[in-house]
Design a protein around this motif. Structure first.
Motif, short mmCIF file in Angstrom:
data_model
loop_
_atom_site.label_atom_id
_atom_site.label_comp_id
_atom_site.label_asym_id
_atom_site.label_seq_id
_atom_site.Cartn_x
_atom_site.Cartn_y
_atom_site.Cartn_z
N LEU A 182 -23.55 -3.54 -2.78
CA LEU A 182 -24.86 -2.89 -2.83
C LEU A 182 -24.79 -1.48 -3.39
O LEU A 182 -25.78 -0.76 -3.39
CB LEU A 182 -25.47 -2.83 -1.42
CG LEU A 182 -25.65 -4.18 -0.71
CD1 LEU A 182 -26.21 -3.96 0.68
CD2 LEU A 182 -26.53 -5.12 -1.52
N MET A 183 -23.61 -1.09 -3.88
CA MET A 183 -23.42 0.29 -4.30
C MET A 183 -24.17 0.65 -5.58
O MET A 183 -24.34 1.83 -5.88
CB MET A 183 -21.92 0.56 -4.49
CG MET A 183 -21.12 0.57 -3.19
SD MET A 183 -21.68 1.84 -2.01
CE MET A 183 -22.75 0.90 -0.93
N ALA A 184 -24.60 -0.33 -6.35
CA ALA A 184 -25.36 -0.04 -7.57
C ALA A 184 -26.72 -0.74 -7.57
O ALA A 184 -27.34 -0.89 -8.62
CB ALA A 184 -24.55 -0.47 -8.80
N THR A 185 -27.18 -1.15 -6.40
CA THR A 185 -28.45 -1.87 -6.29
C THR A 185 -29.58 -0.89 -5.99
O THR A 185 -29.43 -0.01 -5.15
CB THR A 185 -28.38 -2.93 -5.18
OG1 THR A 185 -27.25 -3.78 -5.42
CG2 THR A 185 -29.63 -3.78 -5.17
N SER A 186 -30.70 -1.04 -6.67
CA SER A 186 -31.82 -0.13 -6.50
C SER A 186 -32.57 -0.45 -5.20
O SER A 186 -32.54 -1.59 -4.71
CB SER A 186 -32.78 -0.24 -7.68
OG SER A 186 -33.41 -1.52 -7.69
N PRO A 187 -33.27 0.53 -4.62
CA PRO A 187 -34.06 0.26 -3.42
C PRO A 187 -35.09 -0.85 -3.61
O PRO A 187 -35.33 -1.65 -2.71
CB PRO A 187 -34.74 1.62 -3.14
CG PRO A 187 -33.80 2.62 -3.72
CD PRO A 187 -33.23 1.97 -4.95
N VAL A 221 -28.47 2.37 3.14
CA VAL A 221 -27.69 1.94 1.97
C VAL A 221 -27.67 3.04 0.90
O VAL A 221 -26.63 3.30 0.28
CB VAL A 221 -28.26 0.64 1.40
CG1 VAL A 221 -27.56 0.27 0.09
CG2 VAL A 221 -28.11 -0.49 2.40
N VAL A 222 -28.80 3.69 0.68
CA VAL A 222 -28.85 4.79 -0.28
C VAL A 222 -27.93 5.93 0.17
O VAL A 222 -27.25 6.56 -0.65
CB VAL A 222 -30.30 5.28 -0.47
CG1 VAL A 222 -30.34 6.57 -1.28
CG2 VAL A 222 -31.13 4.20 -1.15
N ALA A 223 -27.88 6.19 1.48
CA ALA A 223 -26.97 7.22 2.00
C ALA A 223 -25.52 6.83 1.74
O ALA A 223 -24.68 7.67 1.41
CB ALA A 223 -27.21 7.42 3.49
N LEU A 224 -25.20 5.53 1.86
CA LEU A 224 -23.84 5.06 1.54
C LEU A 224 -23.54 5.25 0.06
O LEU A 224 -22.43 5.63 -0.32
CB LEU A 224 -23.70 3.59 1.90
CG LEU A 224 -23.63 3.22 3.39
CD1 LEU A 224 -23.54 1.70 3.54
CD2 LEU A 224 -22.45 3.89 4.07
N GLN A 225 -24.52 4.97 -0.78
CA GLN A 225 -24.32 5.11 -2.22
C GLN A 225 -24.04 6.56 -2.61
O GLN A 225 -23.28 6.83 -3.54
CB GLN A 225 -25.55 4.60 -2.97
CG GLN A 225 -25.78 3.10 -2.85
CD GLN A 225 -27.10 2.67 -3.46
OE1 GLN A 225 -27.97 3.50 -3.77
NE2 GLN A 225 -27.27 1.36 -3.65
N GLN A 226 -24.65 7.49 -1.89
CA GLN A 226 -24.51 8.91 -2.23
C GLN A 226 -23.37 9.59 -1.49
O GLN A 226 -23.02 10.73 -1.80
CB GLN A 226 -25.83 9.63 -1.92
CG GLN A 226 -27.01 9.13 -2.72
CD GLN A 226 -28.32 9.75 -2.29
OE1 GLN A 226 -28.40 10.42 -1.24
NE2 GLN A 226 -29.38 9.51 -3.05
N ALA A 227 -22.76 8.90 -0.52
CA ALA A 227 -21.70 9.51 0.29
C ALA A 227 -20.41 9.64 -0.51
O ALA A 227 -20.07 8.76 -1.32
CB ALA A 227 -21.48 8.70 1.55
N LYS A 228 -19.67 10.70 -0.27
CA LYS A 228 -18.37 10.90 -0.90
C LYS A 228 -17.28 10.34 0.02
O LYS A 228 -17.45 10.26 1.24
CB LYS A 228 -18.13 12.39 -1.16
CG LYS A 228 -19.11 13.00 -2.15
CD LYS A 228 -18.81 14.46 -2.38
CE LYS A 228 -19.78 15.07 -3.39
NZ LYS A 228 -19.51 16.51 -3.63
N ASN A 229 -16.16 9.97 -0.57
CA ASN A 229 -15.05 9.45 0.20
C ASN A 229 -14.29 10.60 0.84
O ASN A 229 -13.70 11.41 0.13
CB ASN A 229 -14.11 8.64 -0.70
CG ASN A 229 -14.80 7.42 -1.27
OD1 ASN A 229 -15.46 6.69 -0.56
ND2 ASN A 229 -14.65 7.21 -2.57
#
Length: 279
Positions: A182-187, A221-229
């Motif tokens: 889901l890392m590149a899936t739009s809302p 999910v959007v927060a996961l997409q924007q989170a840094k490792n």
């Protein structure tokens, strides 16, 4: 006798006047019905029908009834009643039209433009009622609070992690199928996927999961997409399996290299043959 004749003569004008009044009332209350044949909606549906006949009917049937093989198994499902949201999701993500059959249709670059996708969705929606394309307000999480994100994380871990992984990285499923990342899936597509249940995914209708719950999950999910490792390398965010594998490969590999290096630096002692010692 006069009254009977008078009533019989009056009956026809009364019925005619009633029919005229009903027609006028229908025209006033349903103004779009008379303009339907040439309205913008009908033009869009007709465009979608033509696109469907060229690009989709070979698999889904000329009237979207689906198709089967010789054993009666569906090779392409019926699209009657799937709604505009399902069409928008499948076509906008490039999954449809499918390049070739397989265990699961992968995501790829869309073939149709956005206007063509809207026309296809309008045509399929005209066949039978189904989930409509959600408005932007349904999946807009730009102003989501920390509380909503936290709540969305709880809902995600309860309903989604069994397939999509706790970090939304996806995972394998039986029979060669998989849950996509889901890392590149739009809302928009996440909401539509929950609403329509594409491929192996269950349907989370509004009766099963409230719209605000879906929006909170999207916020997470959007927060996961924007989170840094935090560790520098995400390692796929697949959990302890990938981390343990890399620890074993790198850790044990380094130990082997050090052992070989130490062994190479230790001087070797040569033993003289016994015959030379006796002489």
């Amino acid at each position: 006798m006069r009254d009977a004749r008078f009533r019989s003569r009056l009956r026809l004008p009364v019925i005619g006047a009633a029919l005229i009044l009903v027609g006028l009332a229908y025209a006033v209350l349903v103004p779009n019905g008379a303009a339907g044949a040439d309205g913008p909606q009908s033009q869009q549906i007709e465009q979608g029908r033509k696109l469907f006949a060229v690009g989709c009917s070979s698999c889904h049937g000329l009237h979207a009834e689906g198709s089967t093989n010789g054993t009666g198994t569906f090779t392409a499902p019926s699209l009657i009643g799937v709604g505009a949201a399902a069409v928008d999701f499948q076509v906008s993500t490039g999954r449809m039209p499918a390049q070739q059959p397989g265990a699961q249709i992968p995501k790829k670059t869309p073939v149709y433009t956005q206007d063509e996708i809207a026309a296809l969705a309008a045509y399929v929606a005209s066949l039978a009622p189904g989930p409509a394309i959600p408005p932007e307000s349904a999946y807009d999480v730009s102003k989501a609070t920390d509380e909503q994100i936290t709540r969305g994380g709880e809902l995600f871990r309860t309903n989604c992690t069994a397939c999509h992984n706790f970090a939304g990285s996806g995972g394998a499923l039986p029979n060669g199928k998989y849950a996509p990342s889901l890392m590149a899936t739009s809302p928009r597509n996440i909401y539509q996927a929950m609403l329509t249940g594409p491929q192996q995914m269950p349907v989370f209708s509004d009766q099963v999961m409230r719209p605000e719950d879906k929006r909170d999950i999207i916020a997470y999910v959007v927060a996961l997409q924007q989170a840094k490792n935090p560790g520098g390398m995400g390692l796929g965010r697949l959990g302890p399996v990938s981390e343990g594998l890399w620890g074993w490969v790198i850790g044990i590999g380094l130990l082997v290299v050090v052992a070989v290096w130490i062994g190479a630096r230790v001087p070797r002692v040569r033993h003289e043959p016994e015959s030379n010692e006796r002489n």
